[in-house]
Design a protein around this motif. Structure first.
Motif, PDB file in Angstrom:
ATOM      1  N   PRO A 192       0.867  -1.137   0.055  1.00 56.72           N
ATOM      2  CA  PRO A 192       0.141   0.094  -0.066  1.00 56.72           C
ATOM      3  C   PRO A 192       0.813   1.215  -0.020  1.00 56.72           C
ATOM      4  CG  PRO A 192       0.264  -0.908   2.080  1.00 56.72           C
ATOM      5  CD  PRO A 192       0.749  -2.053   1.293  1.00 56.72           C
ATOM      6  N   LEU A 193       0.115   2.354  -0.715  1.00 55.46           N
ATOM      7  CA  LEU A 193       1.078   3.536  -0.359  1.00 55.46           C
ATOM      8  C   LEU A 193       1.133   4.070   0.874  1.00 55.46           C
ATOM      9  CD1 LEU A 193      -0.472   5.215  -3.795  1.00 55.46           C
ATOM     10  CD2 LEU A 193       1.804   4.476  -3.340  1.00 55.46           C
ATOM     11  N   PRO A 194       2.181   4.883   1.383  1.00 60.78           N
ATOM     12  CA  PRO A 194       2.149   5.458   2.499  1.00 60.78           C
ATOM     13  C   PRO A 194       1.008   6.789   2.753  1.00 60.78           C
ATOM     14  CG  PRO A 194       4.119   6.016   1.289  1.00 60.78           C
ATOM     15  CD  PRO A 194       3.421   5.007   0.808  1.00 60.78           C
ATOM     16  N   GLU A 195       0.601   6.865   3.829  1.00 62.14           N
ATOM     17  CA  GLU A 195      -0.512   7.764   4.134  1.00 62.14           C
ATOM     18  C   GLU A 195       0.200   9.281   3.834  1.00 62.14           C
ATOM     19  OE1 GLU A 195      -3.780   7.853   4.454  1.00 62.14           O
ATOM     20  OE2 GLU A 195      -3.615   5.557   4.364  1.00 62.14           O
ATOM     21  N   SER A 196       1.283   9.287   4.169  1.00 61.41           N
ATOM     22  CA  SER A 196       2.073  10.757   4.407  1.00 61.41           C
ATOM     23  C   SER A 196       2.217  11.289   2.933  1.00 61.41           C
ATOM     24  CB  SER A 196       3.468  10.673   4.808  1.00 61.41           C
ATOM     25  OG  SER A 196       4.427   9.752   4.775  1.00 61.41           O
ATOM     26  N   LEU A 197       2.300  10.202   1.927  1.00 59.42           N
ATOM     27  CA  LEU A 197       2.658  10.766   0.536  1.00 59.42           C
ATOM     28  C   LEU A 197       1.486  11.674   0.043  1.00 59.42           C
ATOM     29  CD1 LEU A 197       4.286  10.391  -2.023  1.00 59.42           C
ATOM     30  CD2 LEU A 197       3.067   8.373  -2.575  1.00 59.42           C
ATOM     31  N   GLY A 198       0.137  11.596   0.344  1.00 55.76           N
ATOM     32  CA  GLY A 198      -0.804  12.389  -0.052  1.00 55.76           C
ATOM     33  C   GLY A 198      -0.875  13.809   0.126  1.00 55.76           C
ATOM     34  N   PRO A 216       8.093   9.744   5.972  1.00 53.73           N
ATOM     35  CA  PRO A 216       8.635   9.023   7.193  1.00 53.73           C
ATOM     36  C   PRO A 216       8.641   7.359   6.770  1.00 53.73           C
ATOM     37  CG  PRO A 216       7.313  10.652   8.076  1.00 53.73           C
ATOM     38  CD  PRO A 216       6.989  10.508   6.621  1.00 53.73           C
ATOM     39  N   GLU A 217       7.641   6.919   6.274  1.00 56.97           N
ATOM     40  CA  GLU A 217       7.297   5.525   6.137  1.00 56.97           C
ATOM     41  C   GLU A 217       8.225   4.947   5.548  1.00 56.97           C
ATOM     42  OE1 GLU A 217       3.079   7.178   6.176  1.00 56.97           O
ATOM     43  OE2 GLU A 217       4.925   7.751   5.791  1.00 56.97           O
ATOM     44  N   TRP A 218       9.075   5.711   4.342  1.00 57.25           N
ATOM     45  CA  TRP A 218      10.089   5.086   3.461  1.00 57.25           C
ATOM     46  C   TRP A 218      11.472   5.279   4.178  1.00 57.25           C
ATOM     47  CZ3 TRP A 218       7.631   6.979  -1.663  1.00 57.25           C
ATOM     48  CH2 TRP A 218       6.571   6.430  -2.185  1.00 57.25           C
ATOM     49  N   ARG A 219      11.525   5.961   5.303  1.00 55.60           N
ATOM     50  CA  ARG A 219      12.688   6.149   5.838  1.00 55.60           C
ATOM     51  C   ARG A 219      13.902   4.995   5.671  1.00 55.60           C
ATOM     52  NH1 ARG A 219      14.215  10.375   8.883  1.00 55.60           N
ATOM     53  NH2 ARG A 219      12.035  10.598   9.381  1.00 55.60           N
ATOM     54  N   ASP A 220      13.522   3.807   6.055  1.00 54.49           N
ATOM     55  CA  ASP A 220      14.438   2.697   5.896  1.00 54.49           C
ATOM     56  C   ASP A 220      14.686   2.100   4.395  1.00 54.49           C
ATOM     57  OD1 ASP A 220      14.325   2.513   8.606  1.00 54.49           O
ATOM     58  OD2 ASP A 220      12.867   1.148   8.983  1.00 54.49           O
ATOM     59  N   TYR A 230      -3.261   9.571  -7.085  1.00 55.29           N
ATOM     60  CA  TYR A 230      -2.955  11.027  -6.960  1.00 55.29           C
ATOM     61  C   TYR A 230      -3.163  11.721  -8.341  1.00 55.29           C
ATOM     62  CZ  TYR A 230      -1.501   9.615  -2.533  1.00 55.29           C
ATOM     63  OH  TYR A 230      -1.507   9.038  -1.050  1.00 55.29           O
ATOM     64  N   ARG A 231      -2.973  11.075  -9.422  1.00 58.07           N
ATOM     65  CA  ARG A 231      -2.753  11.865 -10.797  1.00 58.07           C
ATOM     66  C   ARG A 231      -3.776  11.334 -11.738  1.00 58.07           C
ATOM     67  NH1 ARG A 231       2.737  11.589 -13.163  1.00 58.07           N
ATOM     68  NH2 ARG A 231       2.119  13.234 -14.235  1.00 58.07           N
ATOM     69  N   SER A 232      -4.652  10.380 -11.338  1.00 56.20           N
ATOM     70  CA  SER A 232      -5.692  10.069 -12.425  1.00 56.20           C
ATOM     71  C   SER A 232      -6.942  10.658 -11.995  1.00 56.20           C
ATOM     72  CB  SER A 232      -5.960   8.481 -12.336  1.00 56.20           C
ATOM     73  OG  SER A 232      -6.287   7.969 -10.984  1.00 56.20           O
ATOM     74  N   PRO A 233      -7.781  10.693 -12.987  1.00 55.67           N
ATOM     75  CA  PRO A 233      -9.287  11.626 -12.782  1.00 55.67           C
ATOM     76  C   PRO A 233     -10.324  11.177 -11.878  1.00 55.67           C
ATOM     77  CG  PRO A 233      -9.406  10.459 -14.982  1.00 55.67           C
ATOM     78  CD  PRO A 233      -7.837  10.353 -14.257  1.00 55.67           C
ATOM     79  N   ASP A 234     -10.786  11.949 -11.052  1.00 55.18           N
ATOM     80  CA  ASP A 234     -11.907  11.381  -9.726  1.00 55.18           C
ATOM     81  C   ASP A 234     -13.138  12.056 -10.306  1.00 55.18           C
ATOM     82  OD1 ASP A 234     -13.415  10.505  -7.742  1.00 55.18           O
ATOM     83  OD2 ASP A 234     -12.375  11.578  -6.467  1.00 55.18           O
ATOM     84  N   PHE A 235     -13.884  11.425 -11.110  1.00 56.31           N
ATOM     85  CA  PHE A 235     -15.353  12.248 -11.619  1.00 56.31           C
ATOM     86  C   PHE A 235     -16.402  12.000 -10.468  1.00 56.31           C
ATOM     87  CE2 PHE A 235     -12.999  10.387 -15.561  1.00 56.31           C
ATOM     88  CZ  PHE A 235     -12.762  11.679 -16.184  1.00 56.31           C
ATOM     89  N   SER A 236     -16.031  11.762  -9.172  1.00 58.94           N
ATOM     90  CA  SER A 236     -17.121  11.182  -8.522  1.00 58.94           C
ATOM     91  C   SER A 236     -17.965  12.352  -7.784  1.00 58.94           C
ATOM     92  CB  SER A 236     -16.689  10.413  -7.294  1.00 58.94           C
ATOM     93  OG  SER A 236     -15.881  11.188  -6.400  1.00 58.94           O
ATOM     94  N   LYS A 237     -17.056  13.723  -8.019  1.00 61.71           N
ATOM     95  CA  LYS A 237     -17.672  14.838  -7.177  1.00 61.71           C
ATOM     96  C   LYS A 237     -18.354  15.835  -8.221  1.00 61.71           C
ATOM     97  CE  LYS A 237     -14.764  14.613  -3.044  1.00 61.71           C
ATOM     98  NZ  LYS A 237     -13.755  15.229  -2.363  1.00 61.71           N
ATOM     99  N   ILE A 238     -18.066  15.431  -9.886  1.00 61.10           N
ATOM    100  CA  ILE A 238     -18.428  16.298 -10.693  1.00 61.10           C
ATOM    101  C   ILE A 238     -20.078  16.096 -10.941  1.00 61.10           C
ATOM    102  CG2 ILE A 238     -18.099  16.856 -13.198  1.00 61.10           C
ATOM    103  CD1 ILE A 238     -15.203  15.974 -13.068  1.00 61.10           C
ATOM    104  N   GLU A 239     -20.694  17.145 -11.276  1.00 60.21           N
ATOM    105  CA  GLU A 239     -22.092  17.215 -11.673  1.00 60.21           C
ATOM    106  C   GLU A 239     -22.467  17.945 -13.073  1.00 60.21           C
ATOM    107  OE1 GLU A 239     -23.749  18.821  -8.046  1.00 60.21           O
ATOM    108  OE2 GLU A 239     -24.363  17.149  -7.397  1.00 60.21           O
TER     109      GLU A 239
END
Length: 294
Positions: free
Chosen positions: A47-53, A110-114, A162-171
């Motif tokens: 999974p992607l680390p939360e802090s990346l967002g 920080p999750e990728w520090r190691d 983070y870079r693909s379209p999210d149409f869920s909020k478009i009306e």
């Protein structure tokens, strides 16, 4: 039953708190012919680390992580080029830039520090300061390998999330002024296209002409929604510009003249020029994003 030499027969995706598990089962022809045994390959996607967002839009005003990656790649290239040319001053200039940016990575995520090769950065910094060109190039090679390993595991997922379209909020407001959710609006467009095809095949030309006019009006509403992401007209023009308008004109004319063959061809062209072109860019990534993260 005949099978190809390697045929995907089952895809099972299991999600738990720590990872996505993609279990792909392949059946080689040779095994099928002899003992019908199944070779199983298991791929674990971390999974992607939360802090990346926080380093991507919309959480951030800029795509900070993305531009940091661009800078690091550019700096590594400059270091390698100047080390190969034995240009110590310029090599040291770009090494300093790289070290500064690279040392920020474990603070940003920080999750990728190691996983971040700080020892190799120190080796690069030391070798650059003493103009040890051979060691510098060796360090660059190792750092690039570290980059590739991380990209292989995370880059596609980060791009999807983070870079693909999210149409869920478009009306979108339809031709009648009713506001619809994006998915509902797209379903309506699909129904209109099929209505044109059905009506023309059944020679109900008046209904087909009306549906064609409705399609044009709804597509104009869709074009206005492009401004949600695209801040210039170029992207919209590529899919819903003059070429699309011309195709819709030709479709309408063929329907009015009750030309079954021509109208069928023009409807197919519209499906490619408008629908397939847009879906190829947006829907594949959007569907993948929704499948993995929503």
């Amino acid at each position: 039953m005949w099978w190809n030499s390697r045929r995907l027969v089952w895809l099972n995706i299991m999600v738990n708190r720590n990872s996505f598990w993609l279990v792909l089962l392949f059946i080689p022809l040779s095994l099928l012919q002899h003992n019908r045994s199944i070779a199983e390959t298991e791929l674990v996607i971390a999974p992607l680390p939360e802090s990346l967002g926080q380093w991507y839009k919309p959480a951030n005003k800029r795509q900070v992580w993305l531009h940091t990656m661009f800078a690091l790649r550019r700096e590594l290239q400059a270091i390698d080029d100047y080390a190969a040319e034995e240009e110590p001053a310029l090599m040291q200039k770009w090494s300093a830039k790289f070290v500064e940016h690279f040392r920020k990575l474990p603070e940003m995520v920080p999750e990728w520090r190691d996983e971040i090769e700080m020892d190799e950065v120190l080796r690069l910094e030391t070798a650059s300061g003493s103009a040890d060109f051979k060691t510098v190039r060796s360090a660059v090679s190792r750092l690039r390998r570290n980059c590739r390993n991380c990209h292989r595991e995370y880059r596609a997922l980060a791009a999807l999330k983070y870079r693909s379209p999210d149409f869920s909020k478009i009306e979108i407001s339809d031709a009648g002024g009713e506001v619809k959710a994006y998915g509902e609006f797209m379903e309506r467009l699909s129904n209109i296209v099929n209505r044109i095809k059905i009506a023309s095949e059944d020679q109900r030309w008046s209904r087909a002409v009306d549906a064609s006019a409705s399609l044009r009006n709804e597509l104009r509403g869709l074009a206005r929604s492009c401004e949600s992401c695209h801040k210039d007209d170029l992207s919209r023009e590529r899919i819903l510009g003059e070429a699309s308008e011309r195709t819709l004109d030709e479709l309408a004319q063929a329907l009015v003249k009750q030309q079954a063959k021509t109208s069928g061809r023009k409807l197919g062209e519209a499906a490619v020029v408008i629908c397939a072109r847009c879906h190829g860019i947006h829907r594949t990534m959007s569907d993948s994003r929704n499948f993995l993260f929503d």
